[in-house]
Motif scaffolding. Structure first.
Motif, PDB file in Angstrom:
ATOM      1  N   ASN A  44       0.840  -1.191   0.000  1.00 21.35           N
ATOM      2  CA  ASN A  44       0.000   0.000   0.000  1.00 21.35           C
ATOM      3  C   ASN A  44       0.880   1.248   0.000  1.00 21.35           C
ATOM      4  OD1 ASN A  44      -2.720  -0.986   0.039  1.00 21.35           O
ATOM      5  ND2 ASN A  44      -2.367  -1.702   2.125  1.00 21.35           N
ATOM      6  N   ILE A  45       0.619   2.160  -0.925  1.00 19.46           N
ATOM      7  CA  ILE A  45       1.351   3.424  -0.995  1.00 19.46           C
ATOM      8  C   ILE A  45       0.341   4.568  -1.010  1.00 19.46           C
ATOM      9  CG2 ILE A  45       3.271   2.362  -2.248  1.00 19.46           C
ATOM     10  CD1 ILE A  45       2.178   3.693  -4.803  1.00 19.46           C
ATOM     11  N   PRO A  46       0.743   5.774  -0.624  1.00 16.47           N
ATOM     12  CA  PRO A  46      -0.184   6.921  -0.665  1.00 16.47           C
ATOM     13  C   PRO A  46      -0.696   7.163  -2.076  1.00 16.47           C
ATOM     14  CG  PRO A  46       1.769   7.445   0.619  1.00 16.47           C
ATOM     15  CD  PRO A  46       2.043   6.133  -0.047  1.00 16.47           C
ATOM     16  N   ASP A  47      -1.972   7.414  -2.160  1.00 14.19           N
ATOM     17  CA  ASP A  47      -2.583   7.677  -3.464  1.00 14.19           C
ATOM     18  C   ASP A  47      -2.184   9.080  -3.921  1.00 14.19           C
ATOM     19  OD1 ASP A  47      -4.103   7.887  -5.705  1.00 14.19           O
ATOM     20  OD2 ASP A  47      -6.008   7.372  -4.764  1.00 14.19           O
ATOM     21  N   PRO A  48      -1.545   9.214  -5.108  1.00 10.40           N
ATOM     22  CA  PRO A  48      -1.138  10.556  -5.579  1.00 10.40           C
ATOM     23  C   PRO A  48      -2.318  11.508  -5.750  1.00 10.40           C
ATOM     24  CG  PRO A  48      -0.080   8.826  -6.868  1.00 10.40           C
ATOM     25  CD  PRO A  48      -1.125   8.150  -6.021  1.00 10.40           C
ATOM     26  N   ALA A  49      -3.492  10.983  -6.050  1.00  9.93           N
ATOM     27  CA  ALA A  49      -4.668  11.843  -6.264  1.00  9.93           C
ATOM     28  C   ALA A  49      -5.333  12.242  -4.960  1.00  9.93           C
ATOM     29  CB  ALA A  49      -5.676  11.130  -7.162  1.00  9.93           C
ATOM     30  N   ASP A  50      -5.070  11.491  -3.887  1.00 11.62           N
ATOM     31  CA  ASP A  50      -5.737  11.757  -2.609  1.00 11.62           C
ATOM     32  C   ASP A  50      -4.808  11.296  -1.491  1.00 11.62           C
ATOM     33  OD1 ASP A  50      -7.367  12.169  -0.493  1.00 11.62           O
ATOM     34  OD2 ASP A  50      -8.923  10.734  -1.090  1.00 11.62           O
ATOM     35  N   SER A  73      -5.850   8.639   1.382  1.00 12.28           N
ATOM     36  CA  SER A  73      -6.094   7.224   1.125  1.00 12.28           C
ATOM     37  C   SER A  73      -4.845   6.586   0.525  1.00 12.28           C
ATOM     38  CB  SER A  73      -7.282   7.044   0.164  1.00 12.28           C
ATOM     39  OG  SER A  73      -6.999   7.638  -1.085  1.00 12.28           O
ATOM     40  N   THR A  74      -4.899   5.282   0.417  1.00 13.97           N
ATOM     41  CA  THR A  74      -3.777   4.536  -0.153  1.00 13.97           C
ATOM     42  C   THR A  74      -4.255   3.734  -1.355  1.00 13.97           C
ATOM     43  OG1 THR A  74      -4.186   2.659   1.322  1.00 13.97           O
ATOM     44  CG2 THR A  74      -2.622   4.347   2.081  1.00 13.97           C
ATOM     45  N   THR A  75      -3.304   3.335  -2.150  1.00  9.12           N
ATOM     46  CA  THR A  75      -3.618   2.504  -3.312  1.00  9.12           C
ATOM     47  C   THR A  75      -2.738   1.254  -3.279  1.00  9.12           C
ATOM     48  OG1 THR A  75      -3.741   2.449  -5.735  1.00  9.12           O
ATOM     49  CG2 THR A  75      -1.930   3.682  -4.772  1.00  9.12           C
ATOM     50  N   LEU A  76      -3.266   0.181  -3.774  1.00  9.57           N
ATOM     51  CA  LEU A  76      -2.580  -1.105  -3.747  1.00  9.57           C
ATOM     52  C   LEU A  76      -1.692  -1.249  -4.981  1.00  9.57           C
ATOM     53  CD1 LEU A  76      -2.510  -3.755  -2.026  1.00  9.57           C
ATOM     54  CD2 LEU A  76      -4.187  -4.678  -3.625  1.00  9.57           C
ATOM     55  N   THR A  77      -0.421  -1.524  -4.753  1.00  9.56           N
ATOM     56  CA  THR A  77       0.512  -1.705  -5.862  1.00  9.56           C
ATOM     57  C   THR A  77       1.219  -3.056  -5.742  1.00  9.56           C
ATOM     58  OG1 THR A  77       2.318  -0.636  -4.641  1.00  9.56           O
ATOM     59  CG2 THR A  77       0.943   0.775  -6.049  1.00  9.56           C
TER      60      THR A  77
END
Length: 285
Positions: A98-104, A107-111
């Motif tokens: 999980n990394i920080p979501d560049p758009a928000d 929240s985080t995004t799964l990579t």
């Protein structure tokens, strides 16, 4: 069939950019292990069926007792375990992060984080499983389809010649012996019709498989000769788009096989109608 349908649905969600679907790409990549395993196993099993039918046509007396239910079960299970062993190292050479979501930033995004072993395992899987084995399957099925087609034509000619010799013009058999011969002929005709139906079913399945696996074989060959056309390379997006479209052809192949068996195999059709189709309507009522 169900796994490929799921893949197509997820791809549609990605195309329309579903608001809650920012992690669909990562989840879809995880699903490719099961989907690829099912596709590869199905291809290997269909190749075995084609090889079995082709050998029975080309060498009927030598292969008469070679194939039976237990041996076929052992071969199919062995094919599945072999493909599983070839694909498992690639499927375990990455981790989820999980990394920080560049758009928000809230929240985080799964990579997906690839290990160092991913490259060699992915190359082995791409070259050996998806290219070499697919090309071998393709060539085997084309040869066997030709043998099956030739066997069907030869069988029809032989039956026609035998029928002409057994019933010359103007020769009418009557009485008790005539009825006995008539009964034997009917029994023989039923047996020949059943064999012909099995041959037609095998031929249709093999031809459908050859047609729908041609795009995958060509794309796999392109992956081998173009290093930029793979995951993590320059043409990664084109790779995902083309293989997503190929998954649709694989789904058509799976659906088509189901209807072929329903059409040609009376036992499969009866079992399906009694145990699946019937139970669904019983519960609904």
């Amino acid at each position: 069939m169900l796994l490929l349908t799921k893949t197509s649905i997820v791809n549609i969600m990605r195309v329309f950019d579903v608001p809650w679907g920012k992690n669909l790409s990562s989840y879809l990549f995880l699903f490719t292990f099961g989907t690829g395993l099912s596709v590869d196993t199905s291809s290997a099993t269909t190749t075995y069926i084609a090889l079995q039918r082709g050998l029975c046509v080309a060498l009927p007396f030598l292969t008469r007792h070679l194939f039976n239910r237990n041996r076929s079960l052992i071969i199919c299970v062995s094919l599945f375990l072999f493909i599983l062993a070839c694909s498992t190292p690639r499927a375990t050479s990455f981790s989820l992060k999980n990394i920080p979501d560049p758009a928000d930033n809230t929240s985080t995004t799964l990579t997906i984080k690839y290990f160092e072993t991913w490259g060699p395992f992915d190359s082995f899987y791409t070259i050996f499983v998806k290219t070499v084995l697919v090309c071998i399957e393709f060539c085997v099925m084309i040869v066997c389809a030709s043998l099956i087609s030739y066997g069907m034509q030869s069988s029809l000619k032989l039956k026609h010649n035998s029928s002409t010799q057994a019933h010359p013009t103007g020769d009418k058999t009557a009485g008790k012996h005539g009825k006995e011969f008539s009964g034997e002929e009917q029994s023989q005709k039923k047996k020949e019709a059943k064999e012909s139906l099995v041959m037609k079913q095998s031929l249709v399945v093999v031809l459908i498989h050859v047609i729908f696996t041609t795009p995958r074989m060509l794309a796999s060959l392109y992956v081998v000769f173009e290093s930029r056309y793979r995951v993590g390379a320059q043409y990664q997006n084109l790779y995902f788009v083309s293989f997503s479209c190929i998954s649709v052809t694989d789904a058509f192949n799976a659906f088509a096989n189901f209807f072929v068996y329903v059409r040609f195999n009376s036992k499969f059709r009866s079992y399906f109608m009694a145990n699946i189709y019937g139970r669904i309507f019983d519960k609904a009522s």
